[in-house]
Write a protein that holds these residues in place. Structure first.
Motif, PDB file in Angstrom:
ATOM      1  N   UNK A  74       0.823  -1.217   0.000  1.00 23.88           N
ATOM      2  CA  UNK A  74       0.000   0.000   0.000  1.00 23.88           C
ATOM      3  C   UNK A  74       0.852   1.259   0.000  1.00 23.88           C
ATOM      4  N   UNK A  75       1.957   1.245   0.752  1.00 26.33           N
ATOM      5  CA  UNK A  75       2.733   2.476   0.896  1.00 26.33           C
ATOM      6  C   UNK A  75       3.777   2.656  -0.200  1.00 26.33           C
ATOM      7  N   UNK A  76       4.030   1.604  -0.989  1.00 24.67           N
ATOM      8  CA  UNK A  76       5.044   1.748  -2.047  1.00 24.67           C
ATOM      9  C   UNK A  76       4.411   2.364  -3.288  1.00 24.67           C
ATOM     10  N   UNK A  77       4.803   3.595  -3.605  1.00 25.84           N
ATOM     11  CA  UNK A  77       4.209   4.257  -4.774  1.00 25.84           C
ATOM     12  C   UNK A  77       4.948   3.881  -6.059  1.00 25.84           C
ATOM     13  N   UNK A  78       6.011   3.103  -5.952  1.00 27.31           N
ATOM     14  CA  UNK A  78       6.811   2.773  -7.139  1.00 27.31           C
ATOM     15  C   UNK A  78       6.560   1.352  -7.647  1.00 27.31           C
ATOM     16  N   UNK A  79       5.569   0.656  -7.052  1.00 30.77           N
ATOM     17  CA  UNK A  79       5.264  -0.728  -7.431  1.00 30.77           C
ATOM     18  C   UNK A  79       6.470  -1.659  -7.276  1.00 30.77           C
ATOM     19  N   UNK A  80       7.304  -1.366  -6.301  1.00 31.11           N
ATOM     20  CA  UNK A  80       8.476  -2.215  -6.078  1.00 31.11           C
ATOM     21  C   UNK A  80       8.176  -3.349  -5.103  1.00 31.11           C
ATOM     22  N   UNK A  87       2.256 -13.507   0.148  1.00 32.87           N
ATOM     23  CA  UNK A  87       3.722 -13.513   0.058  1.00 32.87           C
ATOM     24  C   UNK A  87       4.202 -12.213  -0.572  1.00 32.87           C
ATOM     25  N   UNK A  88       5.275 -11.668  -0.013  1.00 41.85           N
ATOM     26  CA  UNK A  88       5.810 -10.401  -0.514  1.00 41.85           C
ATOM     27  C   UNK A  88       6.769 -10.679  -1.667  1.00 41.85           C
ATOM     28  N   UNK A  89       6.537  -9.976  -2.775  1.00 36.23           N
ATOM     29  CA  UNK A  89       7.481 -10.035  -3.897  1.00 36.23           C
ATOM     30  C   UNK A  89       8.160  -8.680  -3.999  1.00 36.23           C
ATOM     31  N   UNK A  90       9.475  -8.676  -4.105  1.00 33.86           N
ATOM     32  CA  UNK A  90      10.218  -7.417  -4.185  1.00 33.86           C
ATOM     33  C   UNK A  90      10.798  -7.238  -5.577  1.00 33.86           C
TER      34      UNK A  90
ATOM     35  N   UNK B  49       6.420   0.122 -13.294  1.00 26.95           N
ATOM     36  CA  UNK B  49       5.881  -1.047 -12.611  1.00 26.95           C
ATOM     37  C   UNK B  49       4.433  -1.347 -12.955  1.00 26.95           C
ATOM     38  N   UNK B  50       4.000  -0.976 -14.171  1.00 28.60           N
ATOM     39  CA  UNK B  50       2.602  -1.198 -14.569  1.00 28.60           C
ATOM     40  C   UNK B  50       2.252  -2.680 -14.546  1.00 28.60           C
ATOM     41  N   UNK B  51       3.147  -3.513 -15.063  1.00 29.94           N
ATOM     42  CA  UNK B  51       2.885  -4.955 -15.125  1.00 29.94           C
ATOM     43  C   UNK B  51       2.743  -5.560 -13.740  1.00 29.94           C
ATOM     44  N   UNK B  52       3.543  -5.056 -12.806  1.00 30.01           N
ATOM     45  CA  UNK B  52       3.511  -5.559 -11.427  1.00 30.01           C
ATOM     46  C   UNK B  52       2.168  -5.227 -10.790  1.00 30.01           C
ATOM     47  N   UNK B  53       1.785  -3.944 -10.922  1.00 29.94           N
ATOM     48  CA  UNK B  53       0.530  -3.491 -10.326  1.00 29.94           C
ATOM     49  C   UNK B  53      -0.666  -4.202 -10.978  1.00 29.94           C
TER      50      UNK B  53
END
Lengths: 282, 123
Positions: A74-80, A87-90, B49-53
């Motif tokens: 939710x807090x990551x605005x960069x989709x990282x 499960x968390x994917x980084x 990161x469009x694909x990720x989202x």
């Protein structure tokens, strides 16, 4: 005084201006903040005395503590960071190193590890102090490297910053908190279009600025008309010259080969001093 | 089962959009009763990161398979983690793609078939 040299359009002559202005003044520090392709060193030929890596913090998840709540995503605005099936994917290459996921994780399941993204080299040649940053190959985040270069600013000197082209984050990071921005352009439709975008950025940041028209006898008069209409000072004009192009392509500086230019660059500095307290608001 | 098809428009007659992360719509089709709905892709204009989202959003919709033109490495990672099957290489209308999928004409994609940023700046 800190003077930054930016342009909007690439290839208009930022490095030429930054280097020759630096070599025409005394007690100067030149910072090459075009960390994706720094080239001032080719002309300054400094002897480097130190080299330091630049790191950004990237998250690492402790799976034992993580319950897959999704707060990090939710807090990551960069989709990282995404959470799928708890499960968390980084995606470290998208991470800006802002630290939000670590800060907001309610279970303290995220730790940070340092990732090297570039290097800073410091040196000098004669009176000119020199610092530049180099972004490592494959890395996308240049602003942290630019900020690392700017940490070495010595306010006792006249500081000149060679900024990257464009109008996005790297440029803003480079010109932010400088006292004056020189916008280098060429009198072509492309040059004018990108100049007008750069002017919008500099005005938004509220920094005083002026324009240098390079290859000023090419193209058309539209750039002059634009500057007049927008009340932007034209600080200098450099004609299109085969001689200057040859000097540049040899890695020489104009002021060394054509000494009459030294005075022109000193004149430029005086004009900057006259204009530095006039924020470029129309 | 629910299937997501990357689409250039909101109807079954719309063409399949080849981009997974940056297509304007997803058609969510139910193979059991033939019903569908069109969902706007909020990630289509993401800075990065469009694909990720998009993968995350698709996963939230409880979709079991994705039919698209191409899928990049990051989207592939997310979809795989969500156990969503990927069928790439689709062209033509969404309806054609659904028919071919039902007839078993698409093979499951084993890995990403384009580089990151494939969908950027394409229309």
């Amino acid at each position: 005084m800190i003077i930054s040299v930016a342009s909007g359009k690439g290839g208009t002559g930022k490095t030429t201006i930054a280097v020759n202005l630096a070599l025409s003044l005394s007690d100067v520090q030149l910072l090459d903040c075009d960390v994706e392709e720094p080239n001032c060193h080719i002309f300054i030929k400094p002897v480097f005395k130190s080299r330091n890596a630049v790191f950004i913090p990237v998250p690492v998840v402790n799976q034992n503590k993580c319950d897959g709540c999704g707060r990090c995503q939710e807090v990551c605005v960069y989709n990282a960071v995404v959470v799928v099936n708890k499960k968390v994917l980084l995606f470290p290459e998208l991470c800006h190193g802002c630290g939000s996921c670590t800060y907001f994780c309610p279970h303290k399941a995220i730790e940070e590890e340092k990732k090297e993204i570039g290097v800073i080299e410091i040196g000098k040649n004669g009176e000119t102090q020199f610092v530049h940053g180099k972004l490592n190959i494959g890395m996308m985040m240049s602003p942290p490297v630019i900020r690392a270069v700017k940490k070495h600013i010595n306010r006792k000197k006249t500081v000149i910053i060679d900024a990257p082209p464009g109008t996005s984050c790297p440029v803003i990071t480079a010109i932010k908190d400088t006292d004056f921005v020189i916008l280098v352009t060429e009198p072509t439709p492309f040059g004018l279009n990108d100049l007008s975008l750069a002017v919008e950025v500099v005005r938004k940041l509220g920094i005083s600025f002026g324009v240098i028209i390079n290859r000023s006898d090419l193209g058309n008069k539209k750039t002059d008309e634009y500057c007049a209409a927008e009340n932007i000072p034209v600080l200098m004009r450099i004609p299109f010259s085969k001689k200057i192009a040859e000097i540049y392509s040899r890695g020489d500086s104009i002021v060394k080969v054509l000494p009459e230019y030294r005075e022109k660059f000193q004149e430029l500095y005086k004009k900057i001093e006259q204009n530095k307290n006039q924020p470029g608001i129309k | 089962m629910k299937v997501a098809i990357t689409s250039s428009g909101p109807t079954l007659q719309s063409n399949v959009d080849p981009r997974f992360g940056r297509c304007p719509y997803y058609i969510i089709y139910d193979t059991e009763d033939g019903s569908f709905k069109a969902v706007e892709n909020k990630s289509s204009l993401a800075a990065g990161g469009a694909g990720i989202q998009a993968g995350q959003n698709i996963s939230d919709m409880k979709v079991e398979a994705v039919i698209t033109g191409n899928v990049g490495p990051n989207a592939f990672r997310v979809l795989s983690a969500a156990s969503i099957k990927i069928y790439s290489g689709a062209t033509g209308s969404v309806k054609d793609a659904i028919d071919k999928f039902k007839n078993g004409e698409y093979k499951e994609t084993a890995g990403p078939d384009v580089e990151s940023h494939f969908g950027m700046g394409r229309k």
